[in-house]
Design a protein around this motif. Structure first.
Motif, PDB file in Angstrom:
ATOM      1  N   GLU A  59      -2.683  -3.578   0.266  1.00 17.03           N
ATOM      2  CA  GLU A  59      -2.037  -2.670  -0.704  1.00 17.03           C
ATOM      3  C   GLU A  59      -3.004  -1.567  -1.157  1.00 17.03           C
ATOM      4  O   GLU A  59      -4.219  -1.749  -1.174  1.00 17.03           O
ATOM      5  CB  GLU A  59      -1.547  -3.459  -1.922  1.00 17.03           C
ATOM      6  CG  GLU A  59      -0.362  -4.385  -1.641  1.00 17.03           C
ATOM      7  CD  GLU A  59       0.184  -4.992  -2.915  1.00 17.03           C
ATOM      8  OE1 GLU A  59      -0.189  -6.146  -3.227  1.00 17.03           O
ATOM      9  OE2 GLU A  59       0.981  -4.341  -3.607  1.00 17.03           O
ATOM     10  N   LYS A  62      -1.231   4.064  -3.526  1.00 22.05           N
ATOM     11  CA  LYS A  62      -0.074   4.782  -2.982  1.00 22.05           C
ATOM     12  C   LYS A  62       1.062   3.825  -2.568  1.00 22.05           C
ATOM     13  O   LYS A  62       2.236   4.071  -2.872  1.00 22.05           O
ATOM     14  CB  LYS A  62      -0.477   5.655  -1.789  1.00 22.05           C
ATOM     15  CG  LYS A  62      -1.215   6.937  -2.185  1.00 22.05           C
ATOM     16  CD  LYS A  62      -1.284   7.928  -1.024  1.00 22.05           C
ATOM     17  CE  LYS A  62      -1.781   9.304  -1.479  1.00 22.05           C
ATOM     18  NZ  LYS A  62      -3.179   9.231  -2.007  1.00 22.05           N
ATOM     19  N   THR A  63       0.701   2.692  -1.928  1.00 23.63           N
ATOM     20  CA  THR A  63       1.787   1.773  -1.532  1.00 23.63           C
ATOM     21  C   THR A  63       2.415   1.179  -2.786  1.00 23.63           C
ATOM     22  O   THR A  63       3.623   0.991  -2.857  1.00 23.63           O
ATOM     23  CB  THR A  63       1.262   0.621  -0.631  1.00 23.63           C
ATOM     24  OG1 THR A  63       0.358  -0.206  -1.374  1.00 23.63           O
ATOM     25  CG2 THR A  63       0.585   1.150   0.609  1.00 23.63           C
ATOM     26  N   SER A  64       1.596   0.933  -3.804  1.00 26.12           N
ATOM     27  CA  SER A  64       2.136   0.355  -5.051  1.00 26.12           C
ATOM     28  C   SER A  64       3.070   1.343  -5.742  1.00 26.12           C
ATOM     29  O   SER A  64       4.150   0.974  -6.220  1.00 26.12           O
ATOM     30  CB  SER A  64       0.998  -0.035  -6.000  1.00 26.12           C
ATOM     31  OG  SER A  64       0.228  -1.087  -5.470  1.00 26.12           O
ATOM     32  N   HIS A  66       4.755   3.709  -4.327  1.00 30.45           N
ATOM     33  CA  HIS A  66       6.000   3.770  -3.526  1.00 30.45           C
ATOM     34  C   HIS A  66       6.900   2.575  -3.869  1.00 30.45           C
ATOM     35  O   HIS A  66       8.093   2.752  -4.179  1.00 30.45           O
ATOM     36  CB  HIS A  66       5.648   3.751  -2.039  1.00 30.45           C
ATOM     37  CG  HIS A  66       6.745   3.208  -1.170  1.00 30.45           C
ATOM     38  ND1 HIS A  66       8.029   3.734  -1.148  1.00 30.45           N
ATOM     39  CD2 HIS A  66       6.762   2.152  -0.315  1.00 30.45           C
ATOM     40  CE1 HIS A  66       8.789   3.030  -0.315  1.00 30.45           C
ATOM     41  NE2 HIS A  66       8.047   2.069   0.199  1.00 30.45           N
ATOM     42  N   ASN A  97       3.684  -7.193  -1.109  1.00 31.09           N
ATOM     43  CA  ASN A  97       3.519  -6.144  -2.144  1.00 31.09           C
ATOM     44  C   ASN A  97       3.250  -6.746  -3.503  1.00 31.09           C
ATOM     45  O   ASN A  97       3.815  -6.328  -4.521  1.00 31.09           O
ATOM     46  CB  ASN A  97       4.763  -5.239  -2.195  1.00 31.09           C
ATOM     47  CG  ASN A  97       4.866  -4.350  -0.960  1.00 31.09           C
ATOM     48  OD1 ASN A  97       4.162  -3.343  -0.853  1.00 31.09           O
ATOM     49  ND2 ASN A  97       5.704  -4.750  -0.016  1.00 31.09           N
TER      50      ASN A  97
END
Ligand SMILES: O=C(O)CCC(=O)c1ccccc1C(=O)O
Ligand SMILES: [Mg+2]
Length: 368
Positions: A59, A62-64, A66, A97
């Motif tokens: 993670e 940015k992925t969080s 999103h 996630n």
């Protein structure tokens, strides 16, 4: 829980000094602050602990962002919940996630506790009024390590954790032991070894370490069980324990004698408590790991570490270990090696709004 809106803040601070492991150096920390306000104006806070790059888990900030923006918050907008545990169940439909999920689930726990006019520690079953505090020395210089350790002992920390790898282990730890023969010391390898390094790892047995954390692969349970049969030093798992099932399998396999629990790594406080409860039942001591986090996650860690099974000093150090100024008031402080568990409602710390404003690099609001 009558949510009125959710605000996401991406904040950024420089560390006082670089945090160095064999995986690289962390000099700057971005993090996500989740603020959930209900219709009565009560606010609950959570923190996303993913790093800017995927060096610890897959993670990132940015992925969080999103997942929070496009998946998790829209799920909460569609499904009203009465208790934070319902959010954990709702998020089961989303794979992994975990740090994104924990950011929002912990904010819901803070909001829920405040709604019940109880401390978060109290509401999850905490039994401790103070928690034991340890600190991490993350450097590749033995000179810096010795200087830092002297300072941390002065500050009262109950145990020192150092980072090791095959190029920095026996000699590095022996040099520390020469100055500090009885100091409680543990070592964190962040998966720097393989079973081929068995002799190197066995050599550490004579240094009387409290434990060695995550020596082998971050996805492994099996080889750690084989390694534990070959070395005296207790193995503690960190990266390998991502779910309750991982913890259960590791305990059943004898892969570890200790578990480092991190709310962000396991997807939230609900899962963290499940892992704690299982370990308590099976006499596996646990401690609360750290993520070079800001004060909101630090506050949540204090509540988690108030549970009875957290019998070993964790990586919950003072705000001043990393930050010139934290985003909470008061800051987390360590006195005589312990941190007082706040008895105020929720996480028991206020937000330093001035500091939050000056460290915010991005903000987004979601209406409900
Ligand atoms: O927050 C701290 O005190 C540092 C804790 C620590 O060592 C750490 C920090 C970031 C990512 C992984 C780890 C770890 O425990 O492996
Ligand atoms: Mg670790």
């Amino acid at each position: 829980m009558n949510i009125a809106n959710i605000e996401l803040y991406v904040i950024e601070m420089s560390l006082k000094s670089p945090f160095i492991t064999h995986l690289g150096a962390v000099r700057n920390r971005e993090g996500i602050i989740v603020k959930i306000r209900d219709k009565d104006g009560v606010c609950g806070y959570g923190e996303g602990v993913a790093f800017s790059t995927p060096w610890y888990t897959e993670e990132t900030v940015k992925t969080s962002m999103h997942m929070l923006t496009d998946v998790l918050i829209p799920l909460l907008q569609k499904h009203s919940i009465k208790h934070p545990e319902e959010a954990a169940a709702l998020f089961q439909s989303i794979r992994r996630n975990h740090m994104a999920k924990a950011a929002i689930e912990t904010a819901l726990w803070d909001l829920y506790a405040k709604g019940q006019k109880q401390s978060l520690a109290g509401i999850i079953g905490g039994t401790r009024e103070v928690i034991a505090s340890g600190v991490v020395v993350a450097t590749n210089s033995i000179k810096n390590a010795l200087k830092e350790i002297e300072g941390y002992i002065e500050e009262g920390y109950q145990r020192i954790k150092v980072k090791i790898n095959p190029q920095q282990d026996y000699e590095f730890l022996s040099a520390i032991r020469t100055y500090y023969p009885i100091l409680p010391i543990m070592a964190d390898a962040n998966s720097a070894y393989t079973l081929k390094d068995l002799d190197r790892l066995r050599a550490l047995d004579e240094l009387n370490l409290m434990m060695i954390e995550q020596p082998l692969s971050p996805n492994d349970i099996i080889e750690h069980a084989a390694l534990q049969k070959e070395i005296q030093t207790p193995i503690c798992l960190d990266e390998s324990i991502v779910t309750f099932e991982d913890a259960k399998n590791a305990v059943q396999m004898g892969s570890c004698q200790v578990i480092n629990i991190k709310t962000g790594r396991v997807g939230g406080l609900t899962e963290a408590k499940r892992i704690h409860d299982y370990c308590l039942q099976h006499n596996i001591p646990v401690w609360c790991g750290g993520m070079i986090e800001f004060g909101i996650s630090r506050a949540h860690n204090i509540a988690l570490a108030s549970l009875p099974g957290f019998s070993i000093p964790g990586d919950i150090s003072a705000s001043s270990r990393f930050w010139e100024e934290d985003i909470i008031s008061p800051e987390v402080t360590v006195k005589n090696g312990v941190i007082r568990v706040p008895d105020g409602s929720g996480i028991g710390f206020s937000i330093n709004q001035k500091r939050l404003k000056e460290t915010t690099i991005f903000k987004k609001e979601f209406l409900f």
